[in-house]
Design an enzyme around this catalytic site. Structure first.
Site, PDB file in Angstrom:
ATOM      1  N   HIS A   1       0.600  -1.294   0.136  1.00  0.00           N
ATOM      2  CA  HIS A   1       0.291   0.250  -0.072  1.00  0.00           C
ATOM      3  C   HIS A   1       0.304   0.895   0.062  1.00  0.00           C
ATOM      4  CE1 HIS A   1      -0.455   1.355   4.815  1.00  0.00           C
ATOM      5  NE2 HIS A   1       0.217   0.406   4.455  1.00  0.00           N
TER       6      HIS A   1
ATOM      7  N   THR B   1      -3.635 -19.094   4.332  1.00  0.00           N
ATOM      8  CA  THR B   1      -4.135 -18.485   3.080  1.00  0.00           C
ATOM      9  C   THR B   1      -4.205 -17.486   1.969  1.00  0.00           C
ATOM     10  OG1 THR B   1      -5.740 -20.673   3.402  1.00  0.00           O
ATOM     11  CG2 THR B   1      -6.460 -19.519   1.362  1.00  0.00           C
TER      12      THR B   1
ATOM     13  N   CYS C   1       2.222   7.052  11.950  1.00  0.00           N
ATOM     14  CA  CYS C   1       2.169   6.687  12.597  1.00  0.00           C
ATOM     15  C   CYS C   1       2.202   6.753  14.567  1.00  0.00           C
ATOM     16  CB  CYS C   1       2.744   5.510  12.499  1.00  0.00           C
ATOM     17  SG  CYS C   1       2.959   4.980  10.760  1.00  0.00           S
TER      18      CYS C   1
HETATM   19  N1  PLP Z   1       8.025   0.978   7.940  1.00  0.00           N
HETATM   20  C1  PLP Z   1       8.135   2.309   7.666  1.00  0.00           C
HETATM   21  C2  PLP Z   1       9.480   2.739   7.146  1.00  0.00           C
HETATM   22  C3  PLP Z   1       6.332   2.666   7.207  1.00  0.00           C
HETATM   23  O1  PLP Z   1       6.523   3.561   6.666  1.00  0.00           O
HETATM   24  C4  PLP Z   1       5.784   2.168   7.074  1.00  0.00           C
HETATM   25  C5  PLP Z   1       4.329   2.491   7.683  1.00  0.00           C
HETATM   26  O2  PLP Z   1       3.755   3.424   7.796  1.00  0.00           O
HETATM   27  C6  PLP Z   1       5.328   0.261   8.058  1.00  0.00           C
HETATM   28  C7  PLP Z   1       7.219  -0.231   8.704  1.00  0.00           C
HETATM   29  C8  PLP Z   1       4.666  -0.151   8.652  1.00  0.00           C
HETATM   30  O3  PLP Z   1       4.436  -1.271   6.562  1.00  0.00           O
HETATM   31  P1  PLP Z   1       3.023  -1.764   7.183  1.00  0.00           P
HETATM   32  O4  PLP Z   1       1.579  -1.125   7.241  1.00  0.00           O
HETATM   33  O5  PLP Z   1       2.630  -2.107   6.060  1.00  0.00           O
HETATM   34  O6  PLP Z   1       2.144  -2.369   8.095  1.00  0.00           O
END
Ligand code: PLP
Length: 358
Positions: free
Chosen positions: A186, A222, A304
């Site tokens: 994504h 799966t 995040c």
């Molecule tokens: N690592 C980085 C640098 C990211 O920006 C993110 C998502 O914001 C992730 C890891 C985690 O990815 P996922 O949403 O696929 O768990």
């Protein structure tokens, strides 16, 4: 709504959506078959998964295999925990998917500092370390890390090197020296709910999800052919459009910088992915800016970490004070952002800050 949060997630490419629809058919089709079933429908689904695996593998170095996971977070857990490493060194600006996983393995994690430019020192040596993890492109400030020399230094110390390439995959060439690379669909115009871990040939990992033994016995469960197909097409497209996408965001970056010329850039202005613009303006009330500009989707620091109320650990690692970190915003743009959108959004941001009196 002008969407400027491409580091949080990217829009689904129409080509990826189209590829997914073939595997989202109803009972009148066989497109719902389980790719692990031995009958014809299952074999067709399995073939689609393998096509996707090759398309994703084409973004990675040769001499390794791609393991599909539910996310990059899961891929990083498999890499770090599954390696069995106990003594860990990670950069201070890693995503929580690395930081928290490393701390779950061992509370005594060695933190690699960054310079004020947001870059780990490439001339670093490691001692008493089993595994080093440094990301390719930082998600908050867009800085590109010197992963190749750091991976070589890790190997000289007998350690494994894991690279979180979530924000770099499909934009930059994959780090060829890494032993494991985690990516997420994504973030490269594919669907949510699928990621991948690339693992160098010969490297043994312990499974983290037990069950039916799918994905080489490393990740039972799966697989979704639709998610795999969407990921595969998105990866193929990203590879084909790498130069074009890079040139496009560089143009948008120039335009944004020209309008927001009063703002201070967080992180290096050269060693970076130009689809990320993390800026600060002294005295800015970011919460008020966001509520004034409901027609522009952007982020206060990392998506995040937002909502926690704490200043970003990445901006703090650069040496910014809590006040500076809290007066920072992140604009993220990419393939589907137009010049007009960037100009309109930046003009609105500038006007709203002037109205705030900053
Ligand atoms: N690592 C980085 C640098 C990211 O920006 C993110 C998502 O914001 C992730 C890891 C985690 O990815 P996922 O949403 O696929 O768990």
């Amino acid at each position: 709504m002008i969407y400027l949060d491409y580091q949080a997630t990217t829009p689904l490419a129409p080509e990826a959506r189209e590829a997914m629809l073939a595997w989202l058919g109803g009972p009148e089709t066989i497109g719902f078959a389980n790719p692990h079933s031995p009958h014809g429908g299952g074999r067709a689904a399995a073939a689609a998964v393998e096509v996707a695996r090759e398309q994703v593998a084409a973004l990675m170095p040769p001499c390794g295999r791609v393991i599909f996971t539910g996310s990059a977070t899961e891929a990083l857990n498999l890499a770090i925990v599954g390696s069995g490493a106990r003594r860990l060194a990670v950069s201070a600006i890693e995503h929580a998917a690395v930081l928290d996983t490393a701390r779950a393995v061992n509370t005594d994690v060695k933190m690699l500092p960054v310079h004020g430019s947001g870059i780990v020192d490439p001339v670093t040596t490691f001692e008493d370390v089993d595994l080093v993890a440094v990301m390719q492109v930082n998600n908050e400030i867009g800085t590109i890390q010197p992963v190749e020399p750091l991976a070589r230094a890790a190997h000289e110390a007998g350690a494994l090197f894991v690279c979180d390439a979530v924000q770099g995959a499909g934009k930059l060439t994959a780090p060829t020296e890494a032993d494991m690379i985690a990516i997420s669909a994504h973030k490269l115009y594919g669907p949510k709910g699928i990621g991948a871990l690339w693992v160098r040939d010969g490297l043994a990992l312990a499974p983290q999800i037990h069950g039916g033994g799918q994905e080489f016995g490393l990740r039972s469960g799966t697989l979704s052919p639709a998610l795999c197909a969407g990921f595969g097409v998105a990866a193929k497209l990203a590879r084909e459009r790498m130069d074009e996408d890079g040139a496009h965001v560089a143009d948008l970056w120039q335009a944004a910088r020209a309008i927001l010329h009063r703002w201070i850039l967080n992180g290096s202005d050269t060693q970076r992915w130009h689809g990320n613009l993390n800026l600060r303006l002294d005295g800015l009330d970011v919460a008020r800016l966001m509520s004034d500009l409901r027609g522009v989707a952007f982020s206060a620091g990392s998506a995040c970490a937002s909502g926690s109320g704490r200043p970003s650990h990445v901006l703090s690692a650069l040496g910014l004070s809590p006040r500076e970190a809290k007066s920072s915003i992140r604009l993220g743009f990419g393939r589907y952002t137009s010049l007009r959108e960037i100009e309109d959004a930046c003009a609105s941001i500038e006007a709203a800050t002037v109205a705030q009196g900053v």
